[in-house]
Design an enzyme around this catalytic site. Structure first.
Site, PDB file in Angstrom:
ATOM      1  N   CYS A   1     141.919  32.747  51.225  1.00  0.00           N
ATOM      2  CA  CYS A   1     140.680  31.929  51.302  1.00  0.00           C
ATOM      3  C   CYS A   1     139.341  32.760  51.232  1.00  0.00           C
ATOM      4  O   CYS A   1     138.298  32.261  50.827  1.00  0.00           O
ATOM      5  CB  CYS A   1     140.689  31.040  52.568  1.00  0.00           C
ATOM      6  SG  CYS A   1     141.054  32.109  53.994  1.00  0.00           S
TER       7      CYS A   1
ATOM      8  N   GLU B   1     139.537  24.620  58.147  1.00  0.00           N
ATOM      9  CA  GLU B   1     139.514  25.873  57.727  1.00  0.00           C
ATOM     10  C   GLU B   1     139.797  25.669  56.088  1.00  0.00           C
ATOM     11  O   GLU B   1     141.025  25.839  55.786  1.00  0.00           O
ATOM     12  CB  GLU B   1     140.262  27.101  58.175  1.00  0.00           C
ATOM     13  CG  GLU B   1     140.104  27.435  59.615  1.00  0.00           C
ATOM     14  CD  GLU B   1     138.734  28.357  59.646  1.00  0.00           C
ATOM     15  OE1 GLU B   1     138.074  28.529  58.460  1.00  0.00           O
ATOM     16  OE2 GLU B   1     138.098  28.490  60.875  1.00  0.00           O
TER      17      GLU B   1
END
Length: 508
Positions: free
Chosen positions: A300, A266
Site C-alpha cells: 500500500c 487502512e
C-alpha cells in the site's frame, strides 16, 4: 497424508498439511464451508486445500469469543502483556518457516517474507511494554475537593480483516495492541493466503492453551466476503479494522457506522517521491527502486508517482532505467531474486489492462510494460513517462508501475503530491532544511506518512501507520494508536461534603 512436493514439506513444521480446516472456533479447528485450493503465484500450482468457515461456524465462534471477553478483560494488563510476550516467542521460534510460507503463498521475496513475520514479533515486544503504560490523564478540577481523571477500558471484541499483500503483519499491528488492551480478537485472513492464517493461528492458540485461558480469546476464519460482511454487521464487535481497497473500505465503513460501531481503515495509497535539484541522486535512486518494485509493487506504500526536478530529470531517469534493467525477476524463494510474481492471475490481467490504459492516455513506456511468458504471474517492472493530468495517474494500479513526471518549483511538486484522492505515504529528497521543514509542515504533504530522504515504504512499527483522505484515516501499530482499541471514560470524584457545580452555577 504428506505433501507430494518436497518443497512443501517444511509446512508440517508449522502445523499445515495438504488438507486443512480453515476455522478456529472455541478452541477447535472446524469448518463446514467450501473447499478451496491455495496456489503458489510463481507457477499457479496447488500448495494445499483448505475448507473455509461457514456463517454457522462464524456464529459459533463469535458467541464463544463474546463469552471469553468477560474473563480476558478482567486480567490485569501486564499479565495480558505476558501472554503476548509468549506469542512473540512462539513466532520467533518458527520465524524462518513462517517467512518461507509467506513467500510461497503470497509471492514476495524470502527476505521480505521473513521481515513480515519479524514485524509481528516486533509488535509483540512493543505491546509487552505498552501493557504497563495504558495511562490516562489526571485533569485539574475547577471544583474544590474534586478529582478528575481518565480511565481506559477494553472495548470487548476487535475484528481484524487483513489483505493478501501483508497476510500476517497487519494482524500483528492490530491484534498485539488489541490483546494487551484487554480485547478478544476475531481475525478474517485474506481468502488467497489461508495457510498463513492457519499457521499463525496455531501458534497463537498454543499459547492460550498452555496458559489455560479461554481459547476463544483469539478466533480466526478463512473465508470470503460473507465472513467479512458478518464481521462488519455484528454489534458484538466493537471495532472493525479493515485493510483493503478504498472501494470496499467505504462499504465496510458505512456498514459499521450504521450500527454505531468503530471502524479503523487502512485503504489505497498512491504514493509519491519528490527529488529536488540538490538531492543525493544515488541515495534517491536506491530508495526509488525499493519503493517502486519491492513486493512487486503490491505494498500500500509502494511509490507509484515520481516527481523529478527538471534540472536533474534526465540524469535520474537514465540511472533508474539502467537499474531496472538489472533487476532479477523470478522465484521469490531463490537467493538474489528482487521481484517475485503478482499475487493472482487477476492481478496480472489488471496489469495488462493498466498498460493499455496508460498508452491510450499518452503514456510512454520507458522500460518494462509487458507480462512475462510463464506459468506464474510475473510482469516486468515498468517506468512510464506521462502527464500528471492523465486520469490513470490518480488511480492505484496495484503492480510495479512507476509514473515519472517533471516539475519546476517546490510548490508545484507539493501540489502534484497532494492532487490525488489517496493520502498514505510520501517522501522528498533534499539537503535543504527550509525545504524539508516546509514539506513536513502545514503547507507540505497531506499524507499520514511524510518522509525525507528515505523510501515511501518500509515503515517502522514504533510510529502510527496510516493515511488521510481515501486512505481511510486509520492509525495502527505504534505511537498512541492503542487508544483506538479502548474506551475512554472521564471520571470526576467528589471527596468532599459540598456540591459545587461547574461554571459556577448556583442551582438553589
Amino acid at each position: 497424508m504428506g505433501f507430494t512436493k518436497k518443497e512443501h514439506e517444511f509446512l508440517a513444521e508449522i502445523g499445515v498439511g495438504p488438507e486443512n480446516l480453515g476455522g478456529y472456533v472455541n478452541g477447535k479447528w472446524k469448518a463446514s464451508g467450501p473447499v478451496i485450493s491455495t496456489v503458489n503465484p510463481s507457477n499457479n500450482q496447488e500448495i494445499a486445500k483448505v475448507t473455509e468457515a461457514s456463517i454457522e461456524d462464524y456464529e459459533e465462534g463469535i458467541h464463544a469469543c463474546n463469552e471469553a471477553a468477560k474473563k480476558w478483560k478482567s486480567i490485569p494488563a501486564p499479565k495480558r502483556g505476558e501472554i503476548v510476550r509468549q506469542i512473540g516467542d512462539a513466532l520467533r521460534a518458527k520465524l524462518e518457516f513462517l517467512g518461507r510460507l509467506v513467500s510461497l503463498e503470497m509471492g514476495k521475496i524470502l527476505p521480505e517474507g521473513i521481515g513480515e513475520v519479524q514485524e509481528i514479533i516486533d509488535m509483540c515486544d512493543y505491546a509487552v511494554g505498552l501493557s504497563r503504560q495504558l495511562n490516562g490523564s489526571i485533569i485539574p478540577s475547577e471544583r474544590p475537593d474534586h478529582m478528575m481523571f481518565e480511565v481506559w477500558n477494553p472495548l470487548g471484541i476487535v475484528g481484524v480483516i487483513t489483505a493478501f499483500n501483508f497476510p500476517c503483519a497487519v494482524l500483528g499491528w492490530n491484534a498485539c495492541i488489541a490483546l494487551v488492551c484487554g480485547n478478544c480478537v476475531v481475525w478474517k485472513g485474506a481468502p488467497t493466503t489461508p495457510l498463513v492464517t492457519i499457521a499463525v493461528t496455531k501458534l497463537v492458540a498454543e499459547v492460550f492453551e498452555k496458559n489455560n485461558l479461554p481459547r476463544a480469546i483469539f478466533t480466526s476464519f478463512c473465508g470470503g466476503a460473507a465472513i467479512g460482511e458478518a464481521i462488519a454487521k455484528d454489534t458484538r464487535i466493537a471495532l472493525v479494522s479493515f485493510t483493503g481497497s478504498s472501494k470496499v473500505g467505504s462499504i465496510v465503513q458505512k456498514t459499521v457506522n450504521e450500527r454505531f460501531g468503530k471502524c479503523l481503515l487502512e485503504l489505497s495509497g498512491n504514493n509519491a517521491i519528490i527529488v529536488m535539484d540538490d538531492a543525493d541522486i544515488d541515495l534517491a535512486a536506491r530508495s526509488i527502486l525499493f519503493a517502486a518494485v519491492g513486493t512487486a509493487g503490491q505494498r500500500c506504500t509502494t511509490c507509484r508517482r515520481l516527481f523529478l526536478h527538471e534540472s536533474i530529470y534526465q540524469k535520474v531517469l537514465d540511472q533508474l532505467i539502467g537499474v531496472y534493467k538489472q533487476v532479477k525477476i523470478g522465484d521469490p524463494l531463490e537467493k538474489g531474486t528482487l521481484v517475485g510474481p503478482l499475487h493472482t492471475p487477476t492481478s496480472r490481467d489488471n496489469f495488462k489492462k493498466g498498460i493499455s490504459s496508460i498508452k491510450s492516455q499518452g503514456g510512454k513506456i520507458l522500460v518494462g510494460g509487458s507480462v512475462i511468458d510463464s506459468d506464474g504471474n510475473f510482469v516486468q517492472p515498468t517506468i512510464v513517462e506521462i502527464s500528471p493530468d492523465a486520469s490513470i495517474v490518480k488511480e492505484e494500479l496495484f503492480g510495479p508501475v512507476l509514473y515519472v513526471m517533471k516539475f519546476k518549483t517546490l510548490d508545484e511538486a507539493i501540489e502534484l503530491n497532494n492532487s490525488v484522492p489517496q493520502g498514505l505515504s510520501s517522501s522528498i529528497f533534499t539537503r535543504k532544511p527550509e525545504i524539508l521543514f516546509k514539506w513536513i509542515g502545514p503547507h507540505g504533504s497531506d499524507c499520514g506518512i511524510v518522509n525525507v530522504n528515505i523510501p515511501t515504504n518500509g515503515a517502522e512499527i514504533g510510529g502510527a501507520f496510516g493515511g488521510e483522505k481515501a486512505t481511510g484515516g486509520g492509525r495502527e501499530a505504534g505511537s498512541d494508536s492503542w487508544k483506538q482499541y479502548m474506551r475512554r471514560s472521564t471520571c470526576t470524584i467528589n471527596y468532599g461534603s459540598e456540591l459545587p457545580l461547574a461554571q459556577g452555577i448556583n442551582f438553589g
